[in-house]
Write an enzyme that holds these catalytic residues in place. Structure first.
Site: not given
Lengths: 231, 58
Positions: A131, A197, A206
């Site tokens: 993340h 991300c 990305r």
């Protein structure tokens, strides 16, 4: 404000009385303020709440990894949802236990290893997703060519050096191919690919960091100097 | 008009009402933080990090 007029009868009788239009406006105002507070709270959750939750999970996973390494040795194949290696990025002063799998449940524990991609040090492409939050890959964009990423397994250290980083669309699955960007080509080098991300807190791109294995050393030879002195 | 209505429904004097209001507020925040936000976050997918053929399609 109207001055010099006597108050209307209802104003004298009941201070709380309001015309219906005013009641409606007040209700709408309350609703909007409430929604605004909820939106702010959600922003706090997205930035801090998830980071705290992942940090708490990471502590458990790190412990489990230490236990696994102390006890049985490395399993023949990584077990989904269980930690398989540790990843250090000395430049960002960060390390994580990497779990096997990239489902949202796996990624809520920390960085996740794409199933069926190479394991640390293997010829091929070890792909890891994480993340873009403070406790995981927030600062991944600060990695430049030559920066060190170290993968740690039970028996060895693998020192990778960043070769490039780029921003791609989420559909660009070729970045996690055994030979990055060349799907179908048999791998010749040991690569490490990190995906997260991009931009921060958005999901339409990305950020991908490629690194290539520079050298490896056995655990018995001590910590690699690239990690720096402190534990 | 929701808040005055809730305030009127709360029992007791000013102090107990304030205590009840704080409890209600904490409960609401707790439900949002631990139940609603994780669901909303998964639905919005604002932090999707993996590469997949189907991702990012409008």
């Amino acid at each position: 404000m109207i001055t010099g007029q006597t108050a209307l009868p209802y104003q004298q009788e009941d201070d709380l009385w309001e015309p219906p239009s005013r009641r409606l406006a007040r209700g709408a105002g309350e609703l909007m303020v409430t929604l605004g507070v909820i939106a702010l709270l959600f922003a706090l959750y997205a930035v801090y709440g998830k980071a705290w939750q992942i940090e708490a999970e990471q502590r458990l996973v790190e412990e489990r990894l230490d236990h696994a390494w102390a006890a049985a040795g490395e399993p023949a194949a990584p077990v989904p949802g269980q930690p398989l290696a540790r990843l250090h990025i000395p430049k960002l002063d960060r390390k994580w236990a990497v779990v096997e799998g990239v489902t949202s449940a796996d990624l809520s524990k920390g960085p996740g290893h794409y199933p069926k991609t190479a394991r640390p040090g293997e010829i091929g492409n070890m792909a890891v997703a994480g993340h873009r939050i403070m406790s995981v890959f927030w600062d991944l964009d600060r990695l430049k060519a030559g920066d060190v990423i170290v993968a740690e397994t039970r028996n060895a250290w693998f020192v990778y050096r960043v070769t490039e980083h780029r921003e791609v669309l989420p559909t660009a699955v070729e970045v996690v191919a055994p030979t990055p960007n060349q799907p179908g080509v048999p791998p010749e080098r040991a690569m490490l690919t990190l995906t997260t991300c991009n931009p921060k807190l958005q999901n339409w791109q990305r950020l991908v960091v490629f690194a290539e294995l520079a050298r490896s050393q056995a655990k018995s030879d001590g910590r690699p100097p690239e990690l720096g002195a402190k534990k | 008009m929701i808040y005055p209505w809730i305030w009127a429904k709360l029992p007791g004097g000013r102090f107990t009402r304030a205590a009840c209001a704080v409890l209600l507020l904490l409960a609401a925040v707790g439900i949002l933080w631990y139940v609603v936000f994780p669901l909303a976050d998964a639905l919005l997918g604002l932090d999707d990090v993996t590469m997949e053929p189907s991702a990012g399609q409008p």
